[in-house]
Motif scaffolding. Structure first.
Motif, mmCIF file in Angstrom:
data_model
loop_
_atom_site.group_PDB
_atom_site.id
_atom_site.type_symbol
_atom_site.label_atom_id
_atom_site.label_comp_id
_atom_site.label_asym_id
_atom_site.label_seq_id
_atom_site.Cartn_x
_atom_site.Cartn_y
_atom_site.Cartn_z
ATOM 1 N N GLY A 198 26.222 38.644 44.071
ATOM 2 C CA GLY A 198 26.153 38.653 42.613
ATOM 3 C C GLY A 198 27.456 38.998 41.907
ATOM 4 N N LEU A 199 28.497 39.351 42.663
ATOM 5 C CA LEU A 199 29.744 39.756 42.025
ATOM 6 C C LEU A 199 30.908 38.881 42.466
ATOM 7 N N THR A 254 36.121 42.026 37.287
ATOM 8 C CA THR A 254 35.049 41.611 38.190
ATOM 9 C C THR A 254 33.907 41.086 37.336
ATOM 10 N N ARG A 255 33.304 39.965 37.736
ATOM 11 C CA ARG A 255 32.233 39.413 36.913
ATOM 12 C C ARG A 255 30.997 39.139 37.733
ATOM 13 N N ARG A 256 29.881 39.013 37.016
ATOM 14 C CA ARG A 256 28.620 38.689 37.680
ATOM 15 C C ARG A 256 28.542 37.178 37.845
ATOM 16 N N GLY A 298 25.585 34.463 38.937
ATOM 17 C CA GLY A 298 24.219 34.217 39.342
ATOM 18 C C GLY A 298 23.719 33.078 38.509
ATOM 19 N N ALA A 336 24.234 33.403 34.773
ATOM 20 C CA ALA A 336 25.064 34.581 34.527
ATOM 21 C C ALA A 336 26.518 34.303 34.888
#
Ligand code: C2E
Ligand code: MG
Ligand code: MG
Ligand code: MG
Length: 283
Positions: A54-55, A274-276, A278, A281
């Motif tokens: 997820g990251l 840092t980003r999500r 998903g 998202a």
């Protein structure tokens, strides 16, 4: 100009319409002044590590050149790099990008853990230019970067193979501690023999293989490349990741370094947070 603006943020024009038979100075003549008049622009696309579910953690960025043309707007490399190679301006462009990329990295606050890298694309001509090694050393020293923070991306091609001095130059660069990456892996001339003959630190799987994911044959190809890379002790980056399912296919193949519109487009000042990542998202 109008067309380029209509394309919106981060979109760049191809100069084909305007270059074919349009009145005014030729693109070739204008390219000559582009460097002197400071019309080149540095865009950067984040390279991220997606090993944490997820990251997407930024580990570096690829430098991609654009030309802010006074009449035609922001031009993509496809609009002028072939011309630049033909006219010999390519080395000046590459060296401008190298300097700008090092300056950018030096001015970028260090990420929490490891220092970021910047990747610069090089034409074969630039690589074998006698000034090149000293220029790299000078840029690193001037900007206070460690050699490992610089990645040089080369594209395999018949002309590069035939250039005398390429192998030695790459060895010298690696001796210095600079990392060498084989760009567009899988599409060019004699890919596997390149891996055998040229010691490289990284390969970038070409977008054409990523686009087809999670198609079965492409998954097999990606897994094969990763297995090969592991044997050779070479790092792998997947480029052109646009869809979440492509990212998931890469992740399940243990390919953790990725780049693509899903994460971030090339921009003058890319976000390094840092980003999500998903479904729904994205960055
Ligand atoms: P490349 O090195 O393989 O760079 C990746 C290209 O794919 C870039 O195009 C990038 O904007 C694009 N891209 C990245 N992610 C995605 C995605 O998710 N989807 C799609 N459809 N495209 C994506 P760009 O910036 O137009 O550059 C094209 C090529 O021009 C580069 O391919 C590189 O070979 C060359 N180039 C760019 N900058 C330089 C430079 O400073 N010097 C030299 N010699 N070549 C350069
Ligand atoms: Mg590249
Ligand atoms: Mg590439
Ligand atoms: Mg390419």
């Amino acid at each position: 100009m109008y067309q380029a603006k209509q394309r919106g943020r981060n979109q760049v024009a191809l100069a084909t319409d305007a270059t074919q038979g349009a009145p005014g100075p030729s693109l070739q003549a204008e390219l000559r002044t582009a460097l002197q008049e400071d019309q080149l622009r540095l865009h950067l696309q984040p390279v991220v590590d997606v090993s944490a579910p997820g990251l997407a953690k930024v580990v570096g960025a690829e430098a991609l050149v654009r030309w802010q043309h006074p009449r035609l707007g922001l031009l993509a490399p496809a609009a002028f790099l072939t011309l630049a190679e033909e006219t010999g301006h390519i080395t000046a462009i590459d060296l401008w990008v190298l300097e700008a990329a090092c300056r950018w990295l030096a001015a970028t606050p260090p990420a929490a853990a490891a220092p970021l890298h910047v990747a610069v694309n090089l034409a074969g001509r630039t690589l074998v230019d006698p000034r090149f090694l000293a220029t790299v050393r000078g840029a690193l020293r001037r900007h206070g970067l460690t050699p490992g923070q610089l990645v040089l991306e080369i594209v395999e091609s018949r002309s590069l193979v035939d250039l005398p001095g390429v192998v030695e130059r790459l060895a010298e660069l690696r001796q210095l501690g600079v990392r060498v990456s084989l760009d567009d892996f899988g599409t060019g001339f004699s890919t596997l023999s390149w891996l055998k003959n040229l010691p490289v630190d990284q390969i970038k799987i070409d977008r054409s293989f990523i686009t087809a994911l999670p198609d079965k044959a492409s998954v097999a190809l990606v897994r094969g490349v990763l297995a090969l890379a592991k044997e050779l002790g070479v790092e792998v980056v997947a480029e052109g990741v646009e869809l979440f399912e492509q990212l998931e296919a890469l992740r399940s193949a243990d390919c953790h370094l990725v780049q693509g519109y899903l994460i971030g487009r090339p921009e003058p000042e890319p976000s390094l947070e840092t980003r999500r990542v998903g479904v729904g998202a994205t960055a």
